[in-house]
Structures are given as C-alpha cells and as structure tokens.
Design an enzyme around this catalytic site. Structure first.
Site, PDB file in Angstrom:
ATOM      1  N   CYS A  23       1.131  -1.197   0.188  1.00 15.98           N
ATOM      2  CA  CYS A  23      -0.040   0.164   0.368  1.00 15.98           C
ATOM      3  C   CYS A  23       0.934   1.168  -0.788  1.00 15.98           C
ATOM      4  CB  CYS A  23      -0.769   0.405   1.570  1.00 15.98           C
ATOM      5  SG  CYS A  23      -0.549   0.358   3.000  1.00 15.98           S
ATOM      6  N   ARG A  68       4.156   3.797  12.311  1.00 11.34           N
ATOM      7  CA  ARG A  68       2.225   3.359  12.371  1.00 11.34           C
ATOM      8  C   ARG A  68       1.818   4.210  12.995  1.00 11.34           C
ATOM      9  NH1 ARG A  68      -0.219  -0.235   9.435  1.00 11.34           N
ATOM     10  NH2 ARG A  68       0.731  -2.045  10.155  1.00 11.34           N
ATOM     11  N   HIS A  83      -3.058   6.239   4.259  1.00 16.47           N
ATOM     12  CA  HIS A  83      -1.139   6.362   4.216  1.00 16.47           C
ATOM     13  C   HIS A  83      -0.859   7.776   3.858  1.00 16.47           C
ATOM     14  CE1 HIS A  83      -1.347   2.463   5.527  1.00 16.47           C
ATOM     15  NE2 HIS A  83      -0.759   2.037   4.611  1.00 16.47           N
TER      16      HIS A  83
END
Lengths: 347, 347
Positions: B132, B245, B252
């Site tokens: 991703c 994270r 994101h």
C-alpha cells in the site's frame, strides 16, 4: 548547584500547558526558590495553584510583577514576552523565554544546555528557549556533529497536540470521543486557532503547524531550520523540515536523515549516543526496543533509536528521535537553563 | 472496456478489511461480473455477504474453488496465496495478488497501472499488487521520473492501522475509548500480532511495521525500497524509508524528499502532477489546502500537496502524499489491474 543561595522565581503563563510543567519541574528539581510568583493574563488571574503543597494565587502579569524577581520563566505567548520581557530585565531579572519572540535575535542566546550552554555567558538579560521540535533534535545531533561532523539534515516530524496548548489537548479528546460515538463535532482549534480553516485532528494527521511563510514552508518548519543552525553554530548546515501534527497528546517524534563528514558504523554511532548527555538510547530491533511518544511522557530525556545506515550513501544515517515536548521541549529545558545559570555563576 | 464479455470473479479473503473494499469497488465500478465467488479461511466460511443486493455465502477457499474462475483477487495473507495461487492459475484463472508472496519474483509483474501497466503483458498467471505505501508513492513519482528524472528518494511514512486489518482497527478504537475512560487496556495487536511485544497505538506512534530484517530496516521499509525500484524499472534508484504506524484508521500519508535530474520550478512540478493520471493536486498554502488522511477515505485518488523546493539542493523537492490505503493502496489497485487486463485484451 554550587551556591546555596535561593531565588525569587516568576512563572509567566503559569496556567498554560507548559507553565504547569514548569511548576512541577521546579518542584521535582528542588529548585532553590526563595519566593515563587505565578503570573498570567488578566483572564486567568485569581486561579489558585499549589507549589510544594502551598497555595499560590495567580496574579496578572504587569511590569511591576517583576520587582525583585531573579529569574522569570516566560511561556505565555510571543506578545506577552514582547510586552513584558524587557520590563522584567529592567527590574533585574534574567528572562528565560519559551516563545519565538527573540529566538533569532542575534543579541539573544538560544540555548539547549547539552549543545551550547557556553552561549549563556553572552546573555544581555534574555535567554531564548528553542522550539520544542528543534530541542530534541539538536540534543541527538550534537554528539554526532562533535565527533564526525554534520553536513545535511532532512527531518519529518510527528508532533503532539500539547504543543498547541491545553485547548488542543481538549479538542483531540473531544473529537476522539465524538468519533467513537458516531457524532459530528466541528473542529475549531487546529491547525492554527486564529486561522480561517480548522481540521479534525482525531484519527487524522495535519501537515501544517503554525502559519505558512512565503516560501511554502510553515513557520514551524522554518523555526527548526533556522534555530538548529543558530544553536549548533552551523550557518552552512543543509537542513530541511516537514512538520506534521498527529493525534498524540504529548511526545514529539522525528524521523531524521543525516549526512555526516566521516564514516562510522551503526554500532559506533549507538555507543556515541548512549554516553551523550540528555540522551537515552532505545535501539534494539531484536527486542522491539525503540522510542515511542506515548511512553516518553513525563521523562526529561531525549530517546533515540532505529539507527540505520542509509542503503546508498555511506555517510547517511537514519534516526528516530522522541521526547516529551512539554518537558525537554519546553519546561525542562527552561528550568535546566536556569539551573545552569546558577551552576555557572552567571546569575 | 472494449468487449462486453463478463467474467467469473473470485475474491479470496472476502471478509477481511481489504476484501470488503474489493467487493464494494467491484460493485462501484460495475465490473463485468458473470458470477462472483467469495472465498475465505474455514473460520470465516458461512458468513453471508451481499453483492449488488444479492446474498452470497462465503465459502472455504480450496483448490477446487477456482474451477471456472477467470479472475481471482487474493488478499488473505501470504500463506494462503502461496498455497492456492498456483492452483487457481492451473485451473485457468489470472490471479491478482495483494500479498507480498510473489512481489519480488522476477517472473511476476508488480503493477501500478499509472506507472507500468505494460508489464501486465509479461504475466504468467500471477500479477502482484504492490504494498500500500509503495503504490501511492510511485503514482506521485512516476510523472516526475518521466519528465525530469528521479535520482533519490527519502520517505517517512505515517500509516493507518487498517493496513494491519480489521483487528487493528478495533484495537485502536478500543484503546482510544479505554484511554478516554481512564481505563487500562493491555495492547495485543500492534505492531505485529504474532510478535513478542505489543504496544498501544491510540495516542501513540509506533516506528515498526512488519518485523525487522537483519539490516535494521523493517520488512515494510524494505518492501517500499525494493518494490519501488521494480515497479519504476529503476534498479539504481537511491531510496530509503522509515515506516511508522499512527492512530489513524485509514489513509496513509508520506513525507517524501526527492532529488531529480533536471531543475524545475515548484509551479511547473505542480502543473505536471495536476494533469497526471490518478493524482489530485491539493496544494495551496494560502487556502490551507493540503492532503490529509481522514479526508482521503473513500477516494481512489492519490492526493499530493506541500510541494516545496529544498532550501539547499536546487534538484531537491519535498512532497506530502496521501491516499486511502485500502483503496488505491489495495482494493482499487487490484480491481484496476483487472480492468486493465480486460481493456488491454490480456484476458
């Protein structure tokens, strides 16, 4: 501290997020206080706070508030500093100012004790405390500069809301609760309270801290760039910053890429930082040991980990630097400056 | 799509965070589906999901599940892919795999349609969907590579928990609620569910995504490095990554520093990206316009903003890149690959 003298200390902005931490830091450090004065805006005057178990009523800060004050710790916004810092100096106080008002003034030392406490000797009454995100980075970089030279810095920050004050902390909590309740709550504080637009910070990341300058960088980014050069006495340092606000209450994190002048192994760099003042090395991937903001809260230290060699440039390293922005980034660095003024017989 | 044919489509991992988005993306895109099969582990089999208003019962994925399947979208973890992808290919399906199982296999194209859809012609049954955090970055970088060349990339990521699945989303919400209630809640999911140590993600930032490799980088970081080189056909690209994270549910963000081969103004770069496929330019500091993860949710686009020249290197730029990691970072890129297979007459 070598002399047993005690001092009249004023905390300006005593009811703010940083002011509160200044008070508890003075208590924890057993700072040699003869008399403490808590000062604030007219709005917060009258609030009763405690100092070492005794009640102290917050008073409105006026020029006369500084009569007899030895050390004044300012953290009430740039306009209050500009209005009152010289008044305090005129009355014999040394001002340690946590706002950006005088940081880039060539007459004002900008000090992080682990890096440039010698600059304290040049003070003319006012000493500036650097921006929170700058302080923790220069603590981590100074031992590197000293040992293998520092050529370039590219930093991306992960900054907590407490840097924007008590209202930003409340906004984060209120927004998070509303989101978890499936309720709507219009944001009104971040990125900049006085700005035109406000965005949700809960479960978000906002790439704007402070307002924008003409070159497309924010003031926060330009503070990191300019203050780092001044504190480290490296006007030629290549340095760039991207500053981002996170849904974290306290604890700033920084992803820092550096280029140095001489080769060094990761292990040598770890050993260098492990023994450096103000730094706690937390760097062991095999134990999942690395710094994190939530676990940095309440500590005066700068935590460094995730140290890696760049995969292409033999002079490049990556570091992850975390510290409690209200402590080393603000209150502790200010009180530490005051302690060093005493220890170095400057006051 | 030039032919009106319809296809038998299987979604493997249909009950997962990405699987759910694959299903809704197929619906939204009016994908030419003749028959849909929802497959999962034995544990989730029996769940009833809906497709275009019709109930579909999830079945356990076995080799025979792929009899008659034309396109199989896999997103059920690397071990399921390794066990079943070749079985699907053997039965005549083209597999679009969202795990890391085959991404670096030289026989398997790793595709982001905006960047390298030509590689689809080389497929031998399996096509890999990149990580991703890689996808959104290469979408933003490809127009730059094409126009002024790309020499170096340093990226720091700000990644949402949904990349770690439904349990990580629940963990973030539960931890946030517990914290707001002043309750203790032992973390058990992040950074890596099967890892020895777990840390709170609510109001925190964890600089570990996936497990560590021997060079001190995490697998997530090495995925970004290696996959970017493969997708962009730039084996010599200098690239480094730090992956973090955040307490963000989806979306994101990436702080990307690049060095290019030829000088260009910020305005020229903005115009270049504004017209590039898959990109929405959100870059106007005067309007506080920049991409943010919370506001990217539900969009297939890659949002780019905060474009600035480096202050020292005339060939350096800084960008802020945001996208919904479950969509362009996973489900949409997979469905888009399937659409391109049809449009290019490869299937």
């Amino acid at each position: 501290m070598q002399n047993k003298q005690a001092y009249v200390v004023a905390v300006v902005g005593a009811t703010g997020a940083v002011g509160q931490q200044m008070i508890s830091t003075l208590e924890k450090r057993n700072f040699p206080v003869k008399e403490i004065r808590f000062l604030s805006s007219k709005r917060s005057a009258g609030t009763v706070l405690s100092y070492n178990g005794e009640s102290v009523t917050v008073q409105e800060a006026t020029p006369d508030s500084f009569e007899g004050v030895d050390i004044a710790l300012f953290s009430a916004g740039g306009s209050v500093t500009k209005e009152l810092a010289h008044e305090a100096v005129k009355r014999g106080a040394i001002v340690v100012d946590n706002t950006s008002a005088f940081r880039m003034d060539p007459e004002v030392p900008l000090v992080v004790p682990e890096v440039n406490e010698k600059d304290l000797f040049e003070h003319k009454g006012i000493i500036a405390n650097p921006n929170c995100s700058t302080i923790q980075m220069v603590v981590a970089l100074e031992p590197i500069r000293q040992t293998i030279g520092l050529k370039k810095v590219i930093v991306s920050t992960y900054q907590a809301v407490s840097g924007a004050g008590v209202t930003a902390i409340e906004a984060l909590k209120d927004q998070a609760q509303a989101f978890l309740n499936n309720e709507e709550l219009a944001p009104s504080v971040l990125p900049v309270k006085s700005g035109e637009k406000h965005y949700q910070i809960a479960f978000n990341a906002i790439p704007q801290i402070d307002v924008f300058t003409e070159n497309g960088y924010t003031y926060e980014e330009m503070k990191m760039i300019n203050e780092t050069k001044k504190i480290m006495h490296l006007p030629e340092l290549e340095i760039s910053a991207t500053c981002v606000r996170l849904p974290v209450i306290s604890g700033h994190s920084e992803s820092v890429y550096i280029e140095v002048e001489k080769e060094m192994t990761v292990e040598e760099l770890q050993n260098l930082l492990k023994d450096a003042p103000g730094i706690v090395l937390q760097d062991d991937p095999s134990q999942q040991l690395y710094p994190m903001p939530f676990y940095s809260i309440g500590s005066n230290d700068v935590f460094v980990g995730r140290i890696r060699k760049d995969l292409d440039n033999p002079l490049g390293f990556h570091l992850w630097v975390v510290s409690d922005n209200l402590l080393k980034g603000a209150a502790w660095n200010s009180v530490q400056i005051a302690e060093r003024l005493i220890a170095l017989n400057i006051i």
